[in-house]
Design a protein around this motif. Structure first.
Motif: not given
Length: 98
Positions: A8-14, A17, A65, A67-68
């Protein structure tokens, strides 16, 4: 539900980083170890180990990665609802060139 194939998008951002943080951290640690021991080979091996570790942490699609996850509309249901009009669709004017 099964195994998610995509992050998901938040997983890609995590992951992005985490990858940047780990690579920079291992570069600093490898430089310090190589400098203290006076060994270029040890520095390269330390950094290579860090790259392998970073790859093992970030490349697989771990459940942390995902979760959302996004709930996409089923294509059969999408046909029942009209498509939204774009903002400038109603204000189109014909231009006249002189």
């Amino acid at each position: 539900m099964g195994i998610a194939l995509y992050m998901d998008w938040q997983g890609q951002k995590l992951v992005e980083q985490l990858m940047q943080t780990l690579l920079v951290s291992f570069a600093v640690v490898a430089f310090l170890i190589g400098y203290m021991l006076g060994s270029f080979q040890t520095m390269l091996l330390t950094y290579a180990g860090g790259v392998v570790f970073t790859a093992l942490v970030t490349i697989p699609n771990w459940p942390v990665y995902n979760r959302n996850s996004l709930n996409w509309l089923d294509p059969s249901l999408a046909e029942k609802y009209p498509k939204p009009l774009s903002a400038n669709a109603g204000s189109k004017k014909k231009s006249t060139k002189k």
